[in-house]
Design an enzyme around this catalytic site. Structure first.
Site, PDB file in Angstrom:
ATOM      1  N   GLU A  97       7.798   6.588  -2.649  1.00 21.36           N
ATOM      2  CA  GLU A  97       8.252   6.764  -4.161  1.00 21.36           C
ATOM      3  C   GLU A  97       7.234   7.287  -5.218  1.00 21.36           C
ATOM      4  O   GLU A  97       6.085   6.491  -5.034  1.00 21.36           O
ATOM      5  CB  GLU A  97       8.984   5.730  -4.513  1.00 21.36           C
ATOM      6  CG  GLU A  97      10.282   5.706  -3.739  1.00 21.36           C
ATOM      7  CD  GLU A  97      11.229   4.423  -4.304  1.00 21.36           C
ATOM      8  OE1 GLU A  97      12.475   4.662  -4.050  1.00 21.36           O
ATOM      9  OE2 GLU A  97      10.826   3.273  -4.422  1.00 21.36           O
ATOM     10  N   CYS A 110       3.352   8.033 -12.070  1.00 18.90           N
ATOM     11  CA  CYS A 110       2.785   6.599 -11.414  1.00 18.90           C
ATOM     12  C   CYS A 110       3.055   6.912  -9.789  1.00 18.90           C
ATOM     13  O   CYS A 110       3.990   7.243  -9.152  1.00 18.90           O
ATOM     14  CB  CYS A 110       3.860   5.548 -11.588  1.00 18.90           C
ATOM     15  SG  CYS A 110       3.758   3.856 -10.796  1.00 18.90           S
ATOM     16  N   CYS A 117       3.407  -2.493   1.673  1.00 16.69           N
ATOM     17  CA  CYS A 117       2.495  -3.060   1.033  1.00 16.69           C
ATOM     18  C   CYS A 117       2.253  -4.433   1.882  1.00 16.69           C
ATOM     19  O   CYS A 117       2.995  -5.123   2.419  1.00 16.69           O
ATOM     20  CB  CYS A 117       2.921  -3.514  -0.380  1.00 16.69           C
ATOM     21  SG  CYS A 117       1.230  -4.262  -1.125  1.00 16.69           S
ATOM     22  N   CYS A 121       3.390 -10.053  -2.937  1.00 14.38           N
ATOM     23  CA  CYS A 121       3.659 -10.636  -4.068  1.00 14.38           C
ATOM     24  C   CYS A 121       5.223 -11.219  -4.279  1.00 14.38           C
ATOM     25  O   CYS A 121       6.122 -10.262  -4.288  1.00 14.38           O
ATOM     26  CB  CYS A 121       3.266  -9.988  -5.418  1.00 14.38           C
ATOM     27  SG  CYS A 121       1.420  -9.363  -5.209  1.00 14.38           S
ATOM     28  N   CYS A 124       7.662  -8.979  -6.436  1.00 16.02           N
ATOM     29  CA  CYS A 124       7.492  -7.487  -6.360  1.00 16.02           C
ATOM     30  C   CYS A 124       8.525  -6.971  -5.161  1.00 16.02           C
ATOM     31  O   CYS A 124       8.323  -7.478  -4.089  1.00 16.02           O
ATOM     32  CB  CYS A 124       6.182  -6.870  -6.038  1.00 16.02           C
ATOM     33  SG  CYS A 124       5.844  -5.473  -5.834  1.00 16.02           S
ATOM     34  N   GLY A 169       2.091  -0.109  -2.777  1.00 16.21           N
ATOM     35  CA  GLY A 169       0.908  -0.331  -2.008  1.00 16.21           C
ATOM     36  C   GLY A 169      -0.275  -0.826  -3.005  1.00 16.21           C
ATOM     37  O   GLY A 169      -0.205  -0.982  -4.320  1.00 16.21           O
ATOM     38  N   GLU A 170      -1.279  -1.024  -2.313  1.00 16.05           N
ATOM     39  CA  GLU A 170      -2.476  -1.896  -2.888  1.00 16.05           C
ATOM     40  C   GLU A 170      -3.633  -0.593  -2.697  1.00 16.05           C
ATOM     41  O   GLU A 170      -4.086  -0.364  -1.689  1.00 16.05           O
ATOM     42  CB  GLU A 170      -3.055  -2.980  -2.335  1.00 16.05           C
ATOM     43  CG  GLU A 170      -4.495  -3.699  -2.518  1.00 16.05           C
ATOM     44  CD  GLU A 170      -4.665  -3.739  -4.227  1.00 16.05           C
ATOM     45  OE1 GLU A 170      -3.817  -4.040  -5.004  1.00 16.05           O
ATOM     46  OE2 GLU A 170      -5.863  -3.025  -4.731  1.00 16.05           O
ATOM     47  N   SER A 201      -4.615   0.324 -10.476  1.00 14.57           N
ATOM     48  CA  SER A 201      -4.110  -0.853 -10.653  1.00 14.57           C
ATOM     49  C   SER A 201      -4.382  -1.684  -9.250  1.00 14.57           C
ATOM     50  O   SER A 201      -3.977  -1.123  -8.174  1.00 14.57           O
ATOM     51  CB  SER A 201      -2.786  -1.039 -10.936  1.00 14.57           C
ATOM     52  OG  SER A 201      -2.332  -2.372 -11.199  1.00 14.57           O
ATOM     53  N   SER A 223      -3.791  -6.703 -11.850  1.00 16.89           N
ATOM     54  CA  SER A 223      -2.211  -7.644 -11.948  1.00 16.89           C
ATOM     55  C   SER A 223      -2.874  -9.031 -11.865  1.00 16.89           C
ATOM     56  O   SER A 223      -2.946  -9.613 -10.638  1.00 16.89           O
ATOM     57  CB  SER A 223      -1.678  -7.247 -10.573  1.00 16.89           C
ATOM     58  OG  SER A 223      -1.125  -5.746 -10.689  1.00 16.89           O
ATOM     59  N   LEU A 224      -2.762  -9.760 -13.049  1.00 20.23           N
ATOM     60  CA  LEU A 224      -3.111 -11.262 -12.797  1.00 20.23           C
ATOM     61  C   LEU A 224      -1.996 -11.870 -12.677  1.00 20.23           C
ATOM     62  O   LEU A 224      -2.016 -12.767 -11.982  1.00 20.23           O
ATOM     63  CB  LEU A 224      -4.063 -11.342 -14.248  1.00 20.23           C
ATOM     64  CG  LEU A 224      -4.503 -12.616 -14.328  1.00 20.23           C
ATOM     65  CD1 LEU A 224      -5.589 -13.108 -13.275  1.00 20.23           C
ATOM     66  CD2 LEU A 224      -4.972 -12.953 -15.724  1.00 20.23           C
ATOM     67  N   HIS A 225      -0.942 -11.985 -13.681  1.00 15.36           N
ATOM     68  CA  HIS A 225       0.101 -12.506 -13.716  1.00 15.36           C
ATOM     69  C   HIS A 225       0.269 -14.237 -13.668  1.00 15.36           C
ATOM     70  O   HIS A 225       1.362 -14.761 -13.783  1.00 15.36           O
ATOM     71  CB  HIS A 225       1.050 -12.358 -12.414  1.00 15.36           C
ATOM     72  CG  HIS A 225       1.368 -10.760 -12.376  1.00 15.36           C
ATOM     73  ND1 HIS A 225       1.615  -9.977 -13.355  1.00 15.36           N
ATOM     74  CD2 HIS A 225       0.875  -9.912 -11.398  1.00 15.36           C
ATOM     75  CE1 HIS A 225       1.667  -8.640 -12.973  1.00 15.36           C
ATOM     76  NE2 HIS A 225       1.314  -8.478 -11.665  1.00 15.36           N
ATOM     77  N   ASN A 299      11.109  -6.891 -14.018  1.00 15.61           N
ATOM     78  CA  ASN A 299      12.229  -6.069 -13.714  1.00 15.61           C
ATOM     79  C   ASN A 299      12.750  -6.722 -12.311  1.00 15.61           C
ATOM     80  O   ASN A 299      12.319  -6.902 -11.250  1.00 15.61           O
ATOM     81  CB  ASN A 299      11.838  -4.737 -13.378  1.00 15.61           C
ATOM     82  CG  ASN A 299      11.249  -4.057 -14.588  1.00 15.61           C
ATOM     83  OD1 ASN A 299      11.606  -4.060 -15.675  1.00 15.61           O
ATOM     84  ND2 ASN A 299       9.907  -3.679 -14.349  1.00 15.61           N
ATOM     85  N   CYS A 342       8.252  -0.970 -12.966  1.00 16.38           N
ATOM     86  CA  CYS A 342       7.220  -1.678 -11.938  1.00 16.38           C
ATOM     87  C   CYS A 342       7.796  -2.420 -11.123  1.00 16.38           C
ATOM     88  O   CYS A 342       8.767  -3.419 -11.504  1.00 16.38           O
ATOM     89  CB  CYS A 342       6.474  -2.452 -12.963  1.00 16.38           C
ATOM     90  SG  CYS A 342       5.563  -1.514 -14.234  1.00 16.38           S
TER      91      CYS A 342
HETATM   92  N1  SAH Z   1      -0.952  -3.449  -5.406  1.00 16.29           N
HETATM   93  C1  SAH Z   1      -1.465  -3.007  -6.914  1.00 16.29           C
HETATM   94  C2  SAH Z   1      -0.594  -1.756  -7.424  1.00 16.29           C
HETATM   95  C3  SAH Z   1       0.897  -2.043  -7.765  1.00 16.29           C
HETATM   96  S1  SAH Z   1       0.866  -1.934  -9.396  1.00 16.29           S
HETATM   97  C4  SAH Z   1      -1.344  -4.041  -8.006  1.00 16.29           C
HETATM   98  O1  SAH Z   1      -0.732  -5.271  -7.552  1.00 16.29           O
HETATM   99  O2  SAH Z   1      -1.843  -3.798  -9.222  1.00 16.29           O
HETATM  100  C5  SAH Z   1       2.558  -2.362  -9.677  1.00 16.29           C
HETATM  101  C6  SAH Z   1       2.386  -3.205 -10.830  1.00 16.29           C
HETATM  102  O3  SAH Z   1       3.824  -3.711 -11.297  1.00 16.29           O
HETATM  103  C7  SAH Z   1       1.803  -4.356 -10.603  1.00 16.29           C
HETATM  104  O4  SAH Z   1       1.058  -4.964 -11.875  1.00 16.29           O
HETATM  105  C8  SAH Z   1       2.640  -5.490 -10.228  1.00 16.29           C
HETATM  106  O5  SAH Z   1       2.236  -6.988 -10.425  1.00 16.29           O
HETATM  107  C9  SAH Z   1       3.948  -5.243 -11.146  1.00 16.29           C
HETATM  108  N2  SAH Z   1       5.228  -5.685 -10.729  1.00 16.29           N
HETATM  109  C10 SAH Z   1       5.290  -6.050  -9.556  1.00 16.29           C
HETATM  110  N3  SAH Z   1       6.661  -6.559  -9.450  1.00 16.29           N
HETATM  111  C11 SAH Z   1       7.117  -6.469 -10.885  1.00 16.29           C
HETATM  112  C12 SAH Z   1       8.433  -6.640 -11.346  1.00 16.29           C
HETATM  113  N4  SAH Z   1       9.728  -7.171 -10.713  1.00 16.29           N
HETATM  114  N5  SAH Z   1       8.501  -6.513 -12.709  1.00 16.29           N
HETATM  115  C13 SAH Z   1       7.678  -5.926 -13.264  1.00 16.29           C
HETATM  116  N6  SAH Z   1       6.507  -5.697 -12.949  1.00 16.29           N
HETATM  117  C14 SAH Z   1       6.141  -5.762 -11.548  1.00 16.29           C
END
Ligand code: SAH
Length: 356
Positions: A97, A110, A117, A121, A124, A169-170, A201, A223-225, A299, A342
């Site tokens: 996608e 994007c 992947c 996470c 995700c 993906g990463e 990212s 992507s810290l979170h 999301n 995202c």
């Molecule tokens: N693997 C890379 C590239 C993916 S980027 C990375 O992790 O950065 C996708 C972004 O969306 C990342 O910052 C991810 O953490 C974020 N993301 C994943 N699931 C999400 C969700 N359910 N709602 C909002 N953001 C999300």
């Protein structure tokens, strides 16, 4: 035998290809490379027969050895907010996608770097799809070409102004192909996206962050979170391998080489990472290296076990970071109604069982 794909080649590789594989006047190889590159990446032409001022012999030669074909669109969805999501069918049948997000000042594309992947996470959607494969350079570049075709974006004024590697993906687990695709994107004879128009990212793959500082040098998003290892490990298993301390070290290095702040992505998950304690820890982390924070609304997707933080908590979290003097933005969700936001991307592709 399948033909080599022209979109897999950097400018220099195309030049070498012409020198080594085509019977052309060697003195003119540079000029031919330049012409071809412009037809493909400035004008968006995909049929070599339409390339003017190239001798027929060379055209035939190239046509026999290189494929110029785009990948196909399997499905297109348009959100109420104007976001467009394309489901693309690769030549091997796999699905991936790509999402276009228009806003007042910019148009952001994007793009994905893998089908599926490996990271898993917990919040995700892509993480629930097992890893199928790394995308080739041509498959990464094709996402941009197809979107440009669709948006009629081959004029001088760009509709797609920014490219973000934030799809499926990463990117740093597909390092070489991503690196090559960025070299193609940056080439100013063609697609011409400068380093400041591209963001990669990552979930935080320390050795690749260090390598990328000099080899990729675009904006970097991490992507810290979560602001501590214990919590981050629970929601992002990759943290078992690369700890926050190492990430900060590699990101500091990246920021120093590129003289730019690192974007920190932080999805606010209700009662998981949205407490005052978390915001305080996050402020401490942010003081350790040049960074700015992007707070992201969570999301939801079918079957997920998390909820978005309520608005009051989001505002409180936002204000506490802002009052600490750090740069923070609240990113509004886009394309949610078409599962294009995202973390919502996922396709039906599955890894093929190994044939016996
Ligand atoms: N693997 C890379 C590239 C993916 S980027 C990375 O992790 O950065 C996708 C972004 O969306 C990342 O910052 C991810 O953490 C974020 N993301 C994943 N699931 C999400 C969700 N359910 N709602 C909002 N953001 C999300």
């Amino acid at each position: 035998m399948s033909l080599q794909n022209i979109y897999d080649l950097t400018y220099e590789e195309l030049n070498n290809f012409i020198i080594n594989n085509c019977s052309t006047d060697l003195k003119k190889s540079g000029m031919r490379t330049n012409q071809l590159w412009k037809f493909i990446y400035k004008k968006g032409l995909k049929d070599i027969l339409h390339f003017s001022n190239i001798p027929d012999e060379l055209k035939n030669n190239l046509k026999q050895q290189l494929s110029f074909k785009r990948i196909d669109i399997a499905e297109k969805k348009i959100s109420n907010d104007g976001t467009i999501k394309w489901l693309l069918k690769l030549q091997d049948g796999n699905l991936v996608e790509t999402v276009f997000i228009p806003s007042d000042k910019r148009g952001t594309l994007c793009i994905s770097s893998q089908v599926g992947c490996t990271l898993n996470c917990k919040f995700c959607h892509t993480g629930t799809q097992l890893m199928v494969k790394n995308l080739s350079t041509a498959e990464i570049i094709n996402q941009i070409l197809v979107a440009k075709d669709e948006l009629k974006d081959w004029g001088t004024q760009k509709i797609i102004t920014n490219i973000v590697y934030m799809g499926m993906g990463e990117p740093f687990y597909n390092y070489n192909n991503v690196k090559k695709s960025i070299a193609i994107l940056k080439n100013n004879q063609g697609l011409d996206y400068s380093a400041k128009k591209i963001t990669v990212s990552t979930a935080g793959i320390t050795p690749e962050i260090i390598k990328a500082a000099k080899e990729i040098s675009t904006y970097l998003a991490l992507s810290l979170h979560a602001p501590n290892d214990e919590l981050r490990e629970k929601i992002m298993p990759i943290n078992k391998k690369y700890k926050i301390k190492d990430l900060i070290e590699s990101c500091s290095y990246y920021a120093k080489i590129n003289k730019e702040k690192i974007f920190l992505e932080y999805v606010l998950l209700k009662n998981i990472n949205d407490s005052e304690h978390c915001s305080k820890q996050l402020i401490k982390l942010m003081s350790k290296f040049p960074s700015k924070l992007n707070l992201i609304e969570f999301n939801a997707w079918p079957g997920v076990g998390y909820e978005p933080s309520d608005q009051e908590t989001v505002q409180k979290f936002y204000r506490s970071i802002k009052n600490s003097g750090h740069i923070v933005t609240l990113r509004k969700s886009r394309g949610e109604d078409i599962l294009g936001a995202c973390g919502q991307l996922k396709t039906e592709s599955q890894r093929k069982p190994k044939s016996l």
